[in-house]
Design an enzyme around this catalytic site. Structure first.
Site, PDB file in Angstrom:
ATOM      1  N   ARG A 115       0.858  -1.174   0.000  1.00 55.16           N
ATOM      2  CA  ARG A 115       0.000   0.000   0.000  1.00 55.16           C
ATOM      3  C   ARG A 115       0.902   1.234   0.000  1.00 55.16           C
ATOM      4  NH1 ARG A 115      -1.906  -3.621   4.006  1.00 55.16           N
ATOM      5  NH2 ARG A 115      -4.012  -4.424   3.602  1.00 55.16           N
TER       6      ARG A 115
ATOM      7  N   LYS B 235      -2.009  -3.058   7.950  1.00 50.23           N
ATOM      8  CA  LYS B 235      -3.219  -2.617   8.653  1.00 50.23           C
ATOM      9  C   LYS B 235      -3.375  -3.380   9.956  1.00 50.23           C
ATOM     10  CE  LYS B 235      -6.204  -0.903   4.957  1.00 50.23           C
ATOM     11  NZ  LYS B 235      -7.483  -1.108   4.246  1.00 50.23           N
TER      12      LYS B 235
ATOM     13  N   HIS C 134      -3.307   2.461  -5.971  1.00 52.07           N
ATOM     14  CA  HIS C 134      -3.797   1.198  -5.404  1.00 52.07           C
ATOM     15  C   HIS C 134      -4.057   0.161  -6.500  1.00 52.07           C
ATOM     16  CE1 HIS C 134      -4.857  -0.743  -1.660  1.00 52.07           C
ATOM     17  NE2 HIS C 134      -5.930  -1.267  -2.232  1.00 52.07           N
TER      18      HIS C 134
ATOM     19  N   ARG D 259      -1.240  -2.183  -6.764  1.00 56.73           N
ATOM     20  CA  ARG D 259      -1.303  -3.289  -5.782  1.00 56.73           C
ATOM     21  C   ARG D 259      -2.279  -4.360  -6.265  1.00 56.73           C
ATOM     22  NH1 ARG D 259      -1.159  -4.874  -0.093  1.00 56.73           N
ATOM     23  NH2 ARG D 259      -3.249  -5.302   0.691  1.00 56.73           N
TER      24      ARG D 259
ATOM     25  N   HIS E 178      -3.556  -9.757   3.921  1.00 59.76           N
ATOM     26  CA  HIS E 178      -4.987  -9.844   4.204  1.00 59.76           C
ATOM     27  C   HIS E 178      -5.230 -10.776   5.395  1.00 59.76           C
ATOM     28  CE1 HIS E 178      -6.205  -8.741  -0.203  1.00 59.76           C
ATOM     29  NE2 HIS E 178      -5.950  -7.672   0.544  1.00 59.76           N
TER      30      HIS E 178
ATOM     31  N   TYR F  61      -9.866 -11.422  -6.191  1.00 54.45           N
ATOM     32  CA  TYR F  61      -8.993 -11.407  -7.361  1.00 54.45           C
ATOM     33  C   TYR F  61      -9.266 -12.577  -8.293  1.00 54.45           C
ATOM     34  CZ  TYR F  61      -6.565  -7.723  -4.909  1.00 54.45           C
ATOM     35  OH  TYR F  61      -6.276  -6.544  -4.264  1.00 54.45           O
TER      36      TYR F  61
END
Length: 234
Positions: free
Chosen positions: A89, A112, A180, A183, A206, A215
């Site tokens: 990110r 995150k 983004h 990514r 994730h 995806y």
């Protein structure tokens, strides 16, 4: 009946439910039935990655702007290389410090929620980062921001967003070509090349596999396009 989209209907229903929850807490006005109302199922929104060619063009164009200083060109190319080549990110790329030099084969990233992951850096990405570091006119101390603005402060993510906006106009790319999207392209292109979904989940950081599974929809869409273009009866 008024022709509202599913998203608008879901948003209105959410507002009505929130209103009745407030009425129940504040005035003891109960409406248990409202909780049983179900809105329309919203279709899952697929990520919009850039193509392999567009990703290469964005990085190359960022590194060859004749109106910018050499170290700034190298900086911009290095940041975009990290987004596409390592799936970072913007916030993760800009959180790197001088302590991450020289660029290692494996980079420790705090993503995150403080979730830490190890991201391998391919040689071309390591070279881009090290080239920038060798040209940067500012002291890149161990605890200092690696990527700097023109005046020496930590690089603002808005500058990278503005850079990509400018580049997509030059290259004729759609508005969906954002930082983004690089990514997203990292994940989509790995999946198309046969990478394991669990491995991509780990690389992206994730927490849930379901987040990564979006995806597969992008890849399936691409396969349908290829099929429709190539099949003699299509």
């Amino acid at each position: 009946r008024d022709g509202l989209s599913d998203a608008s209907i879901a948003r209105l229903l959410s507002s009505i439910k929130a209103l009745y929850r407030w009425l129940g807490r504040t005035y003891d006005i109960e409406n248990a039935e409202i909780a049983y109302l179900q809105g329309p199922k919203r279709p899952q929104r697929l990520p919009r990655p850039v193509s392999i060619e567009a990703a290469k063009d964005l990085i190359e164009e960022a590194g060859t702007d004749p109106d910018s200083e050499a170290w700034i060109n190298a900086r911009d190319a290095a940041v975009l290389s990290l987004l596409y080549g390592a799936g970072l990110r913007i916030s993760e790329a800009l959180s790197l410090t001088g302590g991450d030099l020289p660029a290692p084969e494996r980079l420790r990233i705090a993503g995150k929620g403080g979730k830490v992951r190890i991201v391998p850096l391919i040689p071309v990405v390591r070279k881009a980062v090290d080239t920038y570091a060798s040209l940067c006119p500012y002291n890149l101390g161990r605890n200092d921001a690696l990527f700097r603005g023109a005046k020496g402060g930590a690089l603002n993510p808005r500058l990278i967003q503005g850079l990509v906006q400018k580049l997509r106009a030059v290259l004729g790319l759609p508005d969906t070509a954002t930082p983004h999207a690089l990514r997203h392209a990292f994940a989509t292109h790995l999946l198309a090349a046969g990478a394991d979904l669990r491995a991509i989940q780990t690389l992206l950081g994730h927490a849930s596999l379901s987040t990564t599974q979006v995806y597969t929809g992008v890849d399936a869409e691409r396969l349908r396009d290829v099929y429709a273009a190539a099949h003699p009866r299509a």
